[in-house]
Design an enzyme around this catalytic site. Structure first.
Site, PDB file in Angstrom:
ATOM      1  N   LYS A 182       0.891  -1.167   0.000  1.00 27.39           N
ATOM      2  CA  LYS A 182       0.000   0.000   0.000  1.00 27.39           C
ATOM      3  C   LYS A 182       0.927   1.214   0.000  1.00 27.39           C
ATOM      4  CE  LYS A 182      -2.019   3.423   1.696  1.00 27.39           C
ATOM      5  NZ  LYS A 182      -1.781   4.629   0.924  1.00 27.39           N
ATOM      6  N   GLU A 257       9.620   1.996  10.817  1.00 27.07           N
ATOM      7  CA  GLU A 257      10.698   2.992  10.701  1.00 27.07           C
ATOM      8  C   GLU A 257      10.029   4.351  10.624  1.00 27.07           C
ATOM      9  OE1 GLU A 257      13.768   2.742  11.230  1.00 27.07           O
ATOM     10  OE2 GLU A 257      13.839   0.549  11.277  1.00 27.07           O
ATOM     11  N   CYS A 291      13.942  11.234   6.391  1.00 24.50           N
ATOM     12  CA  CYS A 291      13.875  10.895   7.811  1.00 24.50           C
ATOM     13  C   CYS A 291      15.231  11.094   8.479  1.00 24.50           C
ATOM     14  CB  CYS A 291      13.399   9.473   7.991  1.00 24.50           C
ATOM     15  SG  CYS A 291      14.342   8.334   6.986  1.00 24.50           S
ATOM     16  N   GLU A 389       9.866  16.874  14.723  1.00 25.17           N
ATOM     17  CA  GLU A 389      10.317  16.682  13.344  1.00 25.17           C
ATOM     18  C   GLU A 389       9.551  17.654  12.447  1.00 25.17           C
ATOM     19  OE1 GLU A 389       9.004  13.135  11.222  1.00 25.17           O
ATOM     20  OE2 GLU A 389      11.044  12.872  10.480  1.00 25.17           O
TER      21      GLU A 389
HETATM   22  P1  NAP Z   1       2.376   8.787   7.100  1.00 24.36           P
HETATM   23  O1  NAP Z   1       1.339   9.819   7.023  1.00 24.36           O
HETATM   24  O2  NAP Z   1       2.505   7.996   8.343  1.00 24.36           O
HETATM   25  O3  NAP Z   1       2.106   7.816   5.859  1.00 24.36           O
HETATM   26  C1  NAP Z   1       2.912   6.691   5.613  1.00 24.36           C
HETATM   27  C2  NAP Z   1       2.057   5.618   4.964  1.00 24.36           C
HETATM   28  O4  NAP Z   1       1.058   5.195   5.890  1.00 24.36           O
HETATM   29  C3  NAP Z   1       1.318   6.068   3.710  1.00 24.36           C
HETATM   30  O5  NAP Z   1       1.248   4.999   2.810  1.00 24.36           O
HETATM   31  C4  NAP Z   1      -0.063   6.407   4.251  1.00 24.36           C
HETATM   32  O6  NAP Z   1      -1.081   6.336   3.272  1.00 24.36           O
HETATM   33  C5  NAP Z   1      -0.233   5.307   5.286  1.00 24.36           C
HETATM   34  N1  NAP Z   1      -1.205   5.627   6.316  1.00 24.36           N
HETATM   35  C6  NAP Z   1      -1.731   6.829   6.643  1.00 24.36           C
HETATM   36  N2  NAP Z   1      -2.620   6.689   7.658  1.00 24.36           N
HETATM   37  C7  NAP Z   1      -2.641   5.376   7.978  1.00 24.36           C
HETATM   38  C8  NAP Z   1      -3.329   4.605   8.951  1.00 24.36           C
HETATM   39  N3  NAP Z   1      -4.173   5.163   9.818  1.00 24.36           N
HETATM   40  N4  NAP Z   1      -3.100   3.281   8.993  1.00 24.36           N
HETATM   41  C9  NAP Z   1      -2.233   2.699   8.155  1.00 24.36           C
HETATM   42  N5  NAP Z   1      -1.561   3.369   7.201  1.00 24.36           N
HETATM   43  C10 NAP Z   1      -1.749   4.694   7.122  1.00 24.36           C
HETATM   44  O7  NAP Z   1       3.836   9.386   6.815  1.00 24.36           O
HETATM   45  P2  NAP Z   1       4.305  10.272   5.590  1.00 24.36           P
HETATM   46  O8  NAP Z   1       3.825  11.646   5.811  1.00 24.36           O
HETATM   47  O9  NAP Z   1       3.958   9.609   4.302  1.00 24.36           O
HETATM   48  O10 NAP Z   1       5.883  10.183   5.709  1.00 24.36           O
HETATM   49  C11 NAP Z   1       6.633  11.056   6.487  1.00 24.36           C
HETATM   50  C12 NAP Z   1       7.117  10.379   7.741  1.00 24.36           C
HETATM   51  O11 NAP Z   1       7.821   9.203   7.397  1.00 24.36           O
HETATM   52  C13 NAP Z   1       8.098  11.221   8.510  1.00 24.36           C
HETATM   53  O12 NAP Z   1       7.828  11.144   9.880  1.00 24.36           O
HETATM   54  C14 NAP Z   1       9.437  10.577   8.212  1.00 24.36           C
HETATM   55  O13 NAP Z   1      10.420  10.776   9.182  1.00 24.36           O
HETATM   56  C15 NAP Z   1       9.042   9.151   8.105  1.00 24.36           C
HETATM   57  N6  NAP Z   1      10.045   8.399   7.351  1.00 24.36           N
HETATM   58  C16 NAP Z   1      10.845   7.540   8.042  1.00 24.36           C
HETATM   59  C17 NAP Z   1      11.821   6.821   7.367  1.00 24.36           C
HETATM   60  C18 NAP Z   1      12.676   5.847   8.111  1.00 24.36           C
HETATM   61  O14 NAP Z   1      13.200   4.945   7.485  1.00 24.36           O
HETATM   62  N7  NAP Z   1      12.852   5.998   9.414  1.00 24.36           N
HETATM   63  C19 NAP Z   1      11.985   6.981   5.992  1.00 24.36           C
HETATM   64  C20 NAP Z   1      11.158   7.873   5.333  1.00 24.36           C
HETATM   65  C21 NAP Z   1      10.179   8.574   6.027  1.00 24.36           C
HETATM   66  P3  NAP Z   1      -1.644   7.677   2.590  1.00 24.36           P
HETATM   67  O15 NAP Z   1      -0.530   8.253   1.829  1.00 24.36           O
HETATM   68  O16 NAP Z   1      -2.743   7.177   1.732  1.00 24.36           O
HETATM   69  O17 NAP Z   1      -2.106   8.562   3.688  1.00 24.36           O
END
Ligand code: NAP
Length: 486
Positions: A182, A257, A291, A389
């Site tokens: 997904k 992560e 990240c 962050e």
């Molecule tokens: P996010 O809002 O948590 O979304 C990540 C994924 O989860 C997307 O596919 C999103 O789908 C899905 N999602 C959203 N709500 C959900 C729910 N309630 N249940 C299950 N899945 C759900 O994060 P983001 O804004 O895309 O990414 C930014 C974050 O990722 C930052 O905090 C960054 O630090 C972190 N990150 C961490 C790493 C690492 O390796 N540590 C690497 C990259 C990014 P939708 O897009 O459809 O909402």
């Protein structure tokens, strides 16, 4: 074909059981170009529960035969997919820059990384998966082997729309699992192009599936679905925690992560040009949306002014613009929501009394979601901009009197993903290696560098404490079986 044309719109399809199919919801959503307000990149499926169920069931059916193949045979599929992705680097990178705004050069670099990830894990299919352990019974043979988990659910963010899906899928597949992916909605089209490479490589039907749509809906269905045996997630802490609770309730394996608030320490013996270059590259490339991006810049008082001047001089040369334009160094924020978040943190920084040294403004407003590279000083470690962050091109300078104070400040965070130090002193280096609470500690190098053959992951709130990439991926994507033969 991973797309269909409907009323002159290009619509990306779901990938279920080896076929590209439309959702039975008959609903789509649009992916927008953050660099050009009003430009639609294309449409993707807003999938239903039924779509997800079909994907999970087909993965379950396919996994048995896939898991029985020799690792080298599974590896051949990954090698073929790598060759196809390599031929399509320009096309995939174009979609990435269009969907989330990173510069075309960075997008091509990430796609090339994807090729390398596939090749690396293809080789894993032929490496050892167990140990022989001397038994206390001299007539017995005791050893460990590793078995697949079954069907792995993969949930990925938009900031690395090629590398992250691949660094999860490639190890999942090589160790014999089937997957349902997904992807983030903002980059669903880019991810579908990656999946299409696996499809064109002839991967057996059902082994790889992709279902796009709302994270809150499909993501939660994924973790609660009886055919899903494990979840690997990269994204925000809020969502990660929800998934972890659901995974614990079901008793399935999970890997998270998440965020970072990565520090760089600049010691009084540092090469200041190197430190300034690496702070800019680590903090501002990809518009700070990594990240592992540098966020807190902790500088020894003896070199503070000199470092600050060097940093500012370099920051002033940064060109903000559309990632496709020659000369653009920094693209837009990935979405309107992301821009709003960044601007609200900049406002908060000013309100809480930090001094805005440079940047802070939205620019090219009529074109896209652009913000200037920004740096604050006179911040305290308790300010919001020094704790949360931001995920944008915002640096916070913090002045310290001693190296002990620097290390203490660097560790004063709920996160522990990546951290850098710039120093020529071996004692400083050793203290940093030993005492810095971060999964990646980097000396005289930017916080954002990651190599695919090495373990990757964070401490504290940055991760669920497993590691991705390199050989470490085997720990999550397999179960150990201890075998005793008499
Ligand atoms: P996010 O809002 O948590 O979304 C990540 C994924 O989860 C997307 O596919 C999103 O789908 C899905 N999602 C959203 N709500 C959900 C729910 N309630 N249940 C299950 N899945 C759900 O994060 P983001 O804004 O895309 O990414 C930014 C974050 O990722 C930052 O905090 C960054 O630090 C972190 N990150 C961490 C790493 C690492 O390796 N540590 C690497 C990259 C990014 P939708 O897009 O459809 O909402």
């Amino acid at each position: 074909m991973n797309t269909m044309t409907e009323s002159k719109k290009t619509v990306t399809l779901n990938y279920i059981n080896g076929e590209w199919v439309a959702s039975d919801s008959e609903q789509t959503a649009v992916s927008k170009n953050p660099a050009k307000i009003g430009e639609d990149v294309g449409y993707y499926q807003m999938s239903s529960s039924n779509d997800f169920n079909q994907a999970a069931v087909s993965a379950r059916k396919a996994q048995k035969a896939w898991g029985k193949l020799a690792g080298s045979v599974r590896g051949d599929y990954l090698l073929k997919a790598a060759a196809i992705l390599e031929e399509r680097i320009e096309d995939v990178a174009t979609a990435m820059t269009q969907e989330m705004g990173k510069t075309f050069a960075e997008a091509k670099g990430e796609t090339a990384r994807g090729v390398a990830i596939l090749r690396y894990y293809a080789g894993e299919g032929m490496r050892a998966i167990g140990d022989v352990i001397p038994s206390s019974d001299s007539d017995a043979l005791m050893f460990t082997t590793r078995v697949p988990l079954g069907v792995v659910g993969v949930i990925t963010p938009w900031n690395f729309p090629v590398a992250i899906p691949l660094w999860k899928m490639a190890p999942a597949l090589i160790y014999g699992n089937a997957v349902v992916v997904k992807p983030a909605s903002d980059t669903a089209i880019t991810c579908s192009k990656v999946i299409n490479c696996l499809h064109d490589a002839g991967i057996p039907a059902g082994v790889v599936n992709m279902v796009t749509g709302s994270g809150a809906k499909i993501g939660m269905e994924m973790v609660n679905h009886p055919e899903i045996d494990a979840i690997t997630f990269t994204g925000s802490n809020t969502v990660g925690k929800q998934l972890a609770h659901a995974a614990v309730d079901r008793g399935i394996k999970y890997q998270l992560e998440m965020g970072g608030k990565n520090p760089v320490i600049v010691a009084n013996d540092a090469d200041l040009d190197l430190a300034a270059d690496a702070t800019i590259s680590g903090g501002l490339k990809s518009t700070g949306q990594k990240c592992t991006a540098t966020s807190r810049v902790i500088v020894h008082k003896d070199v503070y002014e000199e470092f600050k001047e060097k940093l500012l001089a370099k920051m002033k040369t940064i060109t903000v613009g559309d990632g496709f334009e020659t000369g653009t160094w920094m693209g837009p924020c990935a979405s309107a929501g992301q821009l709003e978040t960044v601007l609200s943190y900049i406002e908060k920084g000013k309100q809480e009394g930090a001094k805005l040294l440079y940047g802070g403004n939205q620019v090219l407003k009529d074109q896209g979601y652009y913000v200037e590279p920004t740096v604050f000083e006179n911040a305290t470690p308790s300010m919001t901009i020094a704790r949360e962050e931001i995920f944008g091109p915002v640096l916070v300078l913090l002045k310290v009197d001693t190296m002990e104070e620097a290390l203490e400040m660097a560790n004063d965070s709920e996160y522990g993903l990546s951290a850098s130090i710039f120093t020529t002193n071996i004692g400083n280096m050793l203290s940093f290696i030993n005492e810095m609470d971060a999964g990646l500690v980097r000396i005289n190098a930017e916080s954002a560098g990651v190599e695919l053959q090495a373990p990757f992951g964070g401490m504290k709130q940055s991760s669920s404490h497993s590691r991705e990439q390199g050989r470490a991926a085997i720990e999550f994507f397999t179960s150990i079986k201890t075998v005793f033969v008499k």
